[in-house]
Design an enzyme around this catalytic site. Structure first.
Site, PDB file in Angstrom:
ATOM      1  N   ASP A   1       0.849  -1.193   0.000  1.00 36.84           N
ATOM      2  CA  ASP A   1       0.000   0.000   0.000  1.00 36.84           C
ATOM      3  C   ASP A   1       0.886   1.246   0.000  1.00 36.84           C
ATOM      4  O   ASP A   1       1.493   1.579   1.013  1.00 36.84           O
ATOM      5  CB  ASP A   1      -0.898  -0.051   1.252  1.00 36.84           C
ATOM      6  CG  ASP A   1      -1.825   1.140   1.334  1.00 36.84           C
ATOM      7  OD1 ASP A   1      -1.907   1.905   0.347  1.00 36.84           O
ATOM      8  OD2 ASP A   1      -2.468   1.301   2.391  1.00 36.84           O
TER       9      ASP A   1
ATOM     10  N   ASN B   1      -0.123   4.521  -0.735  1.00 40.51           N
ATOM     11  CA  ASN B   1      -0.718   5.793  -0.291  1.00 40.51           C
ATOM     12  C   ASN B   1      -1.456   5.670   1.037  1.00 40.51           C
ATOM     13  O   ASN B   1      -2.160   6.584   1.444  1.00 40.51           O
ATOM     14  CB  ASN B   1      -1.639   6.370  -1.383  1.00 40.51           C
ATOM     15  CG  ASN B   1      -2.855   5.478  -1.618  1.00 40.51           C
ATOM     16  OD1 ASN B   1      -2.944   4.382  -1.053  1.00 40.51           O
ATOM     17  ND2 ASN B   1      -3.790   5.943  -2.426  1.00 40.51           N
TER      18      ASN B   1
ATOM     19  N   ASP C   1      -4.040   3.837   2.173  1.00 42.57           N
ATOM     20  CA  ASP C   1      -5.500   3.762   2.297  1.00 42.57           C
ATOM     21  C   ASP C   1      -5.979   2.344   2.602  1.00 42.57           C
ATOM     22  O   ASP C   1      -7.166   2.065   2.549  1.00 42.57           O
ATOM     23  CB  ASP C   1      -6.181   4.304   1.031  1.00 42.57           C
ATOM     24  CG  ASP C   1      -5.889   3.443  -0.196  1.00 42.57           C
ATOM     25  OD1 ASP C   1      -5.049   2.520  -0.086  1.00 42.57           O
ATOM     26  OD2 ASP C   1      -6.498   3.691  -1.254  1.00 42.57           O
TER      27      ASP C   1
ATOM     28  N   ASP D   1      -1.341  -0.701  -4.137  1.00 45.79           N
ATOM     29  CA  ASP D   1      -1.442   0.136  -5.344  1.00 45.79           C
ATOM     30  C   ASP D   1      -0.121   0.105  -6.102  1.00 45.79           C
ATOM     31  O   ASP D   1       0.881  -0.396  -5.593  1.00 45.79           O
ATOM     32  CB  ASP D   1      -1.818   1.571  -4.952  1.00 45.79           C
ATOM     33  CG  ASP D   1      -0.995   2.059  -3.776  1.00 45.79           C
ATOM     34  OD1 ASP D   1       0.241   2.091  -3.895  1.00 45.79           O
ATOM     35  OD2 ASP D   1      -1.589   2.365  -2.708  1.00 45.79           O
TER      36      ASP D   1
ATOM     37  N   ASP E   1      -3.498 -10.522 -16.022  1.00 49.08           N
ATOM     38  CA  ASP E   1      -4.593 -11.478 -15.994  1.00 49.08           C
ATOM     39  C   ASP E   1      -5.608 -11.039 -17.047  1.00 49.08           C
ATOM     40  O   ASP E   1      -6.021  -9.877 -17.048  1.00 49.08           O
ATOM     41  CB  ASP E   1      -5.255 -11.454 -14.605  1.00 49.08           C
ATOM     42  CG  ASP E   1      -5.632 -12.823 -14.123  1.00 49.08           C
ATOM     43  OD1 ASP E   1      -6.299 -13.533 -14.887  1.00 49.08           O
ATOM     44  OD2 ASP E   1      -5.284 -13.172 -12.973  1.00 49.08           O
TER      45      ASP E   1
ATOM     46  N   ASP F   1      -7.729 -16.268 -17.607  1.00 46.76           N
ATOM     47  CA  ASP F   1      -8.656 -16.702 -16.568  1.00 46.76           C
ATOM     48  C   ASP F   1      -9.686 -17.688 -17.134  1.00 46.76           C
ATOM     49  O   ASP F   1     -10.241 -17.466 -18.220  1.00 46.76           O
ATOM     50  CB  ASP F   1      -9.386 -15.465 -16.019  1.00 46.76           C
ATOM     51  CG  ASP F   1     -10.287 -15.797 -14.861  1.00 46.76           C
ATOM     52  OD1 ASP F   1      -9.762 -16.173 -13.812  1.00 46.76           O
ATOM     53  OD2 ASP F   1     -11.526 -15.688 -15.017  1.00 46.76           O
TER      54      ASP F   1
ATOM     55  N   GLU G   1      -5.336 -20.722 -17.248  1.00 43.56           N
ATOM     56  CA  GLU G   1      -5.831 -21.200 -15.958  1.00 43.56           C
ATOM     57  C   GLU G   1      -6.684 -22.448 -16.207  1.00 43.56           C
ATOM     58  O   GLU G   1      -7.914 -22.400 -16.245  1.00 43.56           O
ATOM     59  CB  GLU G   1      -6.675 -20.131 -15.233  1.00 43.56           C
ATOM     60  CG  GLU G   1      -6.888 -20.491 -13.781  1.00 43.56           C
ATOM     61  CD  GLU G   1      -8.308 -20.295 -13.261  1.00 43.56           C
ATOM     62  OE1 GLU G   1      -8.606 -20.816 -12.177  1.00 43.56           O
ATOM     63  OE2 GLU G   1      -9.123 -19.655 -13.938  1.00 43.56           O
TER      64      GLU G   1
ATOM     65  N   HIS H   1      -4.310 -17.384  -5.393  1.00 48.78           N
ATOM     66  CA  HIS H   1      -5.313 -16.625  -4.650  1.00 48.78           C
ATOM     67  C   HIS H   1      -6.646 -17.362  -4.519  1.00 48.78           C
ATOM     68  O   HIS H   1      -7.589 -16.809  -3.966  1.00 48.78           O
ATOM     69  CB  HIS H   1      -5.540 -15.291  -5.365  1.00 48.78           C
ATOM     70  CG  HIS H   1      -6.155 -15.503  -6.710  1.00 48.78           C
ATOM     71  ND1 HIS H   1      -5.510 -16.164  -7.730  1.00 48.78           N
ATOM     72  CD2 HIS H   1      -7.386 -15.192  -7.190  1.00 48.78           C
ATOM     73  CE1 HIS H   1      -6.305 -16.236  -8.775  1.00 48.78           C
ATOM     74  NE2 HIS H   1      -7.456 -15.651  -8.477  1.00 48.78           N
ATOM     75  N   ASP H   2      -6.755 -18.559  -5.070  1.00 48.92           N
ATOM     76  CA  ASP H   2      -8.002 -19.325  -4.971  1.00 48.92           C
ATOM     77  C   ASP H   2      -7.875 -20.507  -4.019  1.00 48.92           C
ATOM     78  O   ASP H   2      -8.841 -21.255  -3.843  1.00 48.92           O
ATOM     79  CB  ASP H   2      -8.410 -19.875  -6.350  1.00 48.92           C
ATOM     80  CG  ASP H   2      -8.869 -18.786  -7.302  1.00 48.92           C
ATOM     81  OD1 ASP H   2      -9.397 -17.761  -6.837  1.00 48.92           O
ATOM     82  OD2 ASP H   2      -8.694 -18.968  -8.523  1.00 48.92           O
TER      83      ASP H   2
END
Ligand code: NOJ
Ligand code: CA
Length: 584
Positions: free
Chosen positions: A22, A24, A26, A30, A99, A205, A282, A340-341
Site C-alpha cells: 500500500d 498511499n 489507504d 497500489d 490477468d 482466466d 488457468e 489466490h483461490d
C-alpha cells in the site's frame, strides 16, 4: 540455455494487487506501493510477475469482474502508474504478465449496460440472452437447468427486457458471447492495447468456460444444491470420487467446448506477432497446449497441488509420471502449489491437513514449506509462486461474516445455516474455510501494526493475519539467516546458476521410496547432471545411489554440509533435508 525462451527459464511470482503493498496508506495495495517493492522482488530472485486483475472493477469477485479492459482501477493508481511499474520491472529484468478475463465482464461494464438496455441494442448479442421457458420469474421459466459454479442458477432474469442472461460465475459476471465476431474483435483489441504497451503476456482466466453449448440442452444429472449437500456429508474417498464425477457431469455443456481451441489458436497467432510474449492458461487441460506450439505456452499442473493432505513422494512421482508422459511434443510444463483461490502452501502442505478450526501451525510445517519450494524449483517446468509464501504466510480464517470480502463466503454462510442446518459458528468456520479470503490477506512486511502493510490507524481492506507479530514478516526474516525468506533467496539463486535444474530432463530414481523423492535432472547440452533428493520424513535417512559419477559437487542443502565431495554410497540425509548435487 540460449535455445530456451525466457518463460521456460523464469520463476514467476503472483502479485495479488489488493494485498501486496500500500503506497498511499489507504489500506489497499497500489502501483506506487508495488513499484517500491520491485527491489525486494529483484533481491528475492524471481524473473516474472503475474499480476491478478488490475482493471477497473466493482470488485464483486475481487477484480475478476472487469468493467474496463484498457484502464487501471483507481485504487491502484493511473495508467501512467502502471506504465511506470512495468518499466521499472523491466529495468530489473523482471517481466510482467497480466490477468486476462475472457469469459465474462462485470455487469457494470459499458458493454453490458448497453446490452441490457434493450433487445435491439447493437450490443445485445455480445452477451447470452434467452427467453424463459415458461412464466417469467418462475423456476420452470429458466432457459435450462444449468447452474452457476458459484451457486444457484446460471440464468438471471432481467425484468427491463424480459429475458434471462447467462453467467457461469456470479450474476455480476455475465458471460460474453464469443460466437459474436464483434466480441472477439473488441477483446483482441484489449489484448493488443497491453501488448503494445510492452506487457510480456497473459494468464488467461477460466479459459475452459469461454464457450457453452449453443443449443443449451439440460444436463441430465443432479443439481448443484443436491451435490453440495452430498459434498458436505461425504466422508469416504469413494464418496468424494463419486462427487468429482457428478460435478463434471453437472457442467458438461458449459465448459470444455471444442470451439475454444480454435479461439486459442487465433489468440496465439495474435500474440506471436509480438516478440517473446507468453500465454498461460488457468486450466490443467493439456489440450490447451494444442500441438505443442500453436495454442497456449503454459498450462498449470494443478493436479500436483490437489493432494488430499500433505504432499507425499508417491503422489509427486505419480503426478510427474502421468503429466510428463501426456505432454505433446515441445510443450513445456508449469508447476504451482498455491494461488489466490487456494489454501496457502504453508497451511495446505504442512503436517496436518487444515481441519475445521483455526489452522494451527505444526512443528514441521516450516520444514515442509522448504520442501514445497524445493519441489517447485527442481521439477521440470516453469514454477509459479504466490506472494507471501516466501515468508510462510498461513491461511487466516475471518471470525466475523461482516469481514468477508470474497462473495463465495458471503453467499455460502446463510445457506450453510438455512439449508445445511449448521450452527452460526460452524457456518462461519466452513464459509471462511471454503472461501478465498483466507489466502488473500495483506502482505506482512514488518512487525509494525498492520504488519507494516498500511498505517496503524487505517483499516486494511482485509484484516492482516496477526501472526505478523510472531516473525511472519519480511523485515524480521531478512535479518535472520535461517528464515524461510532467506531459504527462498538461496534456493532461487541456486536454481538460477544451475542450468540442469532449469532445462534438464527429469529422471525419477528409487521409484518405490515412500519417504523421500529422488530424481536426476540431466542437461546434455550443458554437460550438467544433478541429483535432487528431498527427504519427506522426520527421520535421518541413509540412501545408496549406484550412480556412475567421478566427482560430485554439492549445489544446495537446507542443512549444514561440507561443500566438497559427498558420498553417495550411502548418502546420509537429515530429516526434511533438501539436497542437490552435481555429478560429473
Ligand atoms: C478464476 C479466478 O482465479 C478466480 O479468482 C475467479 O473467481 C474466477 N476465475 C472467475 O473469474
Ligand atoms: Ca493504497
Amino acid at each position: 540455455m540460449e535455445k530456451y525462451k525466457w518463460w521456460q527459464k523464469a520463476v514467476f511470482y503472483q502479485i495479488y494487487p489488493h494485498s501486496f503493498a500500500d503506497g498511499n496508506g489507504d489500506g489497499i495495495s497500489d502501483f506506487p506501493g508495488m513499484t517500491a517493492k520491485l527491489d525486494y522482488l529483484q533481491d528475492l530472485g524471481i524473473d516474472g510477475i503475474w499480476l491478478s486483475p488490475h482493471y477497473p472493477s466493482p470488485f464483486y469477485d475481487c477484480g475478476y469482474d472487469v468493467s474496463d479492459y484498457t484502464d487501471v482501477s483507481p485504487e491502484y493508481g493511473t495508467l501512467a502508474d502502471f506504465k511506470h511499474f512495468l518499466d521499472e520491472a523491466h529495468q530489473r529484468n523482471i517481466r510482467v504478465i497480466l490477468d486476462m478475463v475472457l469469459n465474462h465482464t462485470s455487469d457494470q461494464h459499458q458493454w453490458f449496460r448497453e446490452s441490457r438496455s434493450s433487445r435491439d441494442n447493437p450490443k445485445r448479442d455480445w452477451y447470452i440472452w434467452r427467453d424463459g421457458k415458461g412464466e417469467q420469474g418462475s423456476l420452470d421459466g429458466l432457459p435450462n437447468n444449468w447452474d452457476s459454479t458459484f451457486g444457484g442458477s446460471a440464468w438471471e432474469y432481467d425484468s427491463a427486457t424480459g429475458q434471462y442472461y447467462y453467467h457461469f460465475f456470479f450474476k455480476e459476471q455475465p458471460d460474453l458471447n464469443w460466437r459474436n465476431p464483434e466480441v472477439i474483435q473488441a477483446m483482441w483489441d484489449a489484448v493488443r492495447f497491453w501488448l503494445d504497451m510492452g506487457v510480456d503476456g497473459f494468464r488467461l482466466d477460466a479459459v475452459s468456460t469461454v464457450y457453452e453449448h449453443p443449443d443449451l440442452p439440460d444436463h441430465p444429472g443432479q443439481s448443484m444444491i443436491e451435490l453440495q449437500q452430498a459434498y458436505i456429508n461425504a466422508k469416504t474417498r469413494e464418496e468424494f470420487d463419486q462427487q468429482e464425477k457428478a460435478w463434471q457431469a453437472l457442467f458438461q455443456y458449459q465448459i470444455d467446448l471444442p470451439e475454444v481451441h480454435n479461439l486459442m489458436k487465433d489468440l496465439r497467432q495474435l500474440v506471436d506477432q509480438y516478440e517473446d510474449r507468453v500465454l498461460v492458461g488457468e486450466t490443467d487441460d493439456l489440450r490447451f497446449y494444442g500441438s505443442g506450439d500453436d495454442e497456449l505456452h503454459l498450462i498449470f499442473n494443478f493436479p500436483l497441488m490437489q493432494s488430499d493432505g500433505p504432499l507425499t513422494p508417491t503422489w509427486i512421482r505419480d503426478n510427474q509420471k502421468s503429466r510428463l508422459a501426456s505432454l505433446p511434443p515441445q510443450a513445456w510444463p508449469c508447476n504451482t502449489l498455491g494461488n489466490h483461490d487456494n489454501s496457502r502452501v504453508f497451511s495446505r502442505f504442512g503436517e496436518g491437513s487444515v481441519e475445521l478450526g483455526l489452522p494451527e501451525p505444526h512443528t514441521n510445517d516450516a520444514s515442509r514449506a522448504r520442501l514445497s519450494l524445493a519441489l517447485m524449483l527442481t521439477l521440470l517446468g516453469t514454477p509459479f509462486l504466490y506472494n507471501g509464501e516466501e515468508i510462510g504466510m498461513t491461511d487466516y480464517y475471518l471470525n466475523d461474516p461482516a469481514l468477508f470480502r470474497d462473495n463465495t463466503s458471503t453467499y455460502a454462510y446463510p445457506l450453510l445455516i438455512n439449508l445445511a442446518g449448521k450452527s452460526p459458528e460452524e457456518a462461519l468456520k466452513m464459509a471462511a474455510m471454503f472461501g478465498r479470503d483466507k489466502c488473500r490477506t495483506p502482505m506482512q512486511w514488518s512487525n509494525a501494526p498492520n504488519g507494516g502493510f498500511c498505517p496503524a490507524d487505517v483499516t486494511p481492506w482485509l484484516p492482516v493475519n496477526p501472526n505478523y507479530a510472531k516473525g511472519i514478516n519480511v523485515a524480521d526474516q531478512e535479518k535472520d539467516p535461517g528464515s524461510l525468506l532467506n531459504f527462498y533467496k538461496r534456493m532461487l539463486r541456486a536454481r538460477r546458476s544451475t542450468p540442469a535444474l532449469i532445462t534438464g530432463d527429469y529422471t525419477p530414481l528409487h521409484e518405490k521410496a515412500e519417504n523421500y523423492l529422488a530424481f536426476l535432472r540431466i542437461a546434455p547440452q550443458e554437460g550438467q547432471k544433478c541429483l535432487v533428493v528431498l527427504n519427506y520424513s522426520d527421520q535421518e535417512l541413509e540412501i545408496s545411489f549406484n550412480l556412475p559419477a567421478k566427482q560430485a559437487r554439492l549445489i544446495f542443502s537446507s542443512h549444514t554440509r561440507r561443500s566438497q565431495v559427498e558420498s553417495l554410497n550411502p548418502l546420509n540425509l537429515q530429516p526434511y533435508e533438501v539436497f542437490i548435487m552435481e555429478l560429473t
